[in-house]
Design an enzyme around this catalytic site. Structure first.
Site, PDB file in Angstrom:
ATOM      1  CE  LYS A   1      -3.138   2.834   2.608  1.00 50.15           C
ATOM      2  NZ  LYS A   1      -3.551   3.220   3.958  1.00 50.15           N
TER       3      LYS A   1
ATOM      4  N   GLY B   1      -7.758   9.630  10.150  1.00 49.99           N
ATOM      5  CA  GLY B   1      -7.972   9.760  11.585  1.00 49.99           C
ATOM      6  C   GLY B   1      -9.026  10.749  12.003  1.00 49.99           C
TER       7      GLY B   1
ATOM      8  CB  ALA C   1      -8.207   8.093   5.043  1.00 45.90           C
ATOM      9  N   GLY C   2     -10.767   8.211   7.093  1.00 48.61           N
ATOM     10  CA  GLY C   2     -11.926   9.028   7.439  1.00 48.61           C
ATOM     11  C   GLY C   2     -13.111   8.277   7.983  1.00 48.61           C
TER      12      GLY C   2
ATOM     13  CG  ASN D   1      -5.349   1.522  12.242  1.00 52.93           C
ATOM     14  OD1 ASN D   1      -4.165   1.753  12.124  1.00 52.93           O
ATOM     15  ND2 ASN D   1      -5.799   0.915  13.321  1.00 52.93           N
TER      16      ASN D   1
END
Length: 270
Positions: free
Chosen positions: A104, A165, A191-192, A213
């Site tokens: 990635k 995040g 993301a987000g 994550n």
């Protein structure tokens, strides 16, 4: 009739789960493993600059908790701000993982927003693809950049839903829809994502998968949230395949059929 689902295929390999999870920010490797197992994810992404997978001798390795025999390890370049550092990091990962090709790529623009630097990302992608890597690439939600990355030969496009995040969810579904409609490789939101409903919305838009994550690791109960994310991705995929009803700004439509209603007999007692 809704189409039958097919496995997620990335770089020629099939996966049953469409949820990918990160391995950072957990209390310890034991909690990391518990959350990954609860999520049902088969692909786990690892920040090579922040997590030991063998580059630091004598310290616990993430691979002890998440062995490559059980999971597809996806090395990432989190913390890289230029193409050269990103390429160097993934070449190190290939050595540590015995020739592993699936990676990635993320090249960040600044440490405050962690927004992708698309110029450096494009440069790194060209180098890595030419070097034989199968590149899944974090990028902005710009459809033109997404097409350029696909044309370079990236194995999957991973546009942000919102800033890394942030937990803000999908802030621009229209751009994501354009990317999805035009792509010939898998598109995964990266993301987000803040909670399970964000993952469901991404899948309902037609995304092929979701990577998250912080939404799991920073939850009050990470293992429970991981399980919720797994269910959310499956639910969103099923809804997408089912084909939702048309949106109507104003049109009364009873849930039950209006015809064939029972008519009460007139009261003749008077």
């Amino acid at each position: 009739m809704a189409p039958k689902d097919a496995p997620l295929v990335i770089a020629g390999r099939s996966y049953t789960s469409r949820l990918l999870v990160g391995t950072g920010k957990y209390r310890d490797f034991e909690q990391t493993r518990s959350a990954v197992l609860a999520s049902g994810a088969e692909i786990v992404t690892v920040a090579i600059r922040r997590t030991n997978i063998g580059q630091t001798a004598g310290e616990p390795s993430l691979l002890e908790a998440l062995p490559p025999e059980e999971f597809t390890i996806l090395p990432n370049t989190a913390g890289c701000y230029n193409a050269a550092d990103a390429v160097r990091t993934l070449r190190l990962a290939r050595e540590l993982l015995d020739g592993h090709r699936l990676v990635k790529l993320e090249v960040l623009g600044d440490p405050e927003t962690l927004f992708p630097n698309v110029v450096e990302t494009l440069a790194a992608a060209r180098t890595l693809v030419a070097d034989g890597f199968d590149v899944m690439v974090y990028t902005s939600d710009d459809p033109i950049v997404a097409r350029q990355l696909e044309d370079i030969g990236c194995a999957a496009i991973m546009p942000l839903a919102s800033l890394i995040g942030s937990g803000m969810g999908i802030v621009n579904p229209w751009n994501l829809s354009i990317i999805i409609d035009r792509a010939r490789v898998p598109v995964l939101v990266d993301a987000g994502v803040g909670t399970a409903s964000d993952a469901t919305i991404a899948m309902e838009l037609g995304c092929d998968g979701v990577l998250t994550n912080t939404a799991i690791a920073a939850a009050g109960d990470p293992v429970r949230m991981a399980a919720a994310m797994g269910m959310a991705v499956r639910a969103g995929r099923e809804a997408y395949l089912s084909g939702r009803m048309p949106r109507k700004t104003y049109a009364a439509s009873p849930s039950s059929p209006a015809g064939g209603l029972l008519t009460p007999e007139p009261d003749t007692r008077a």
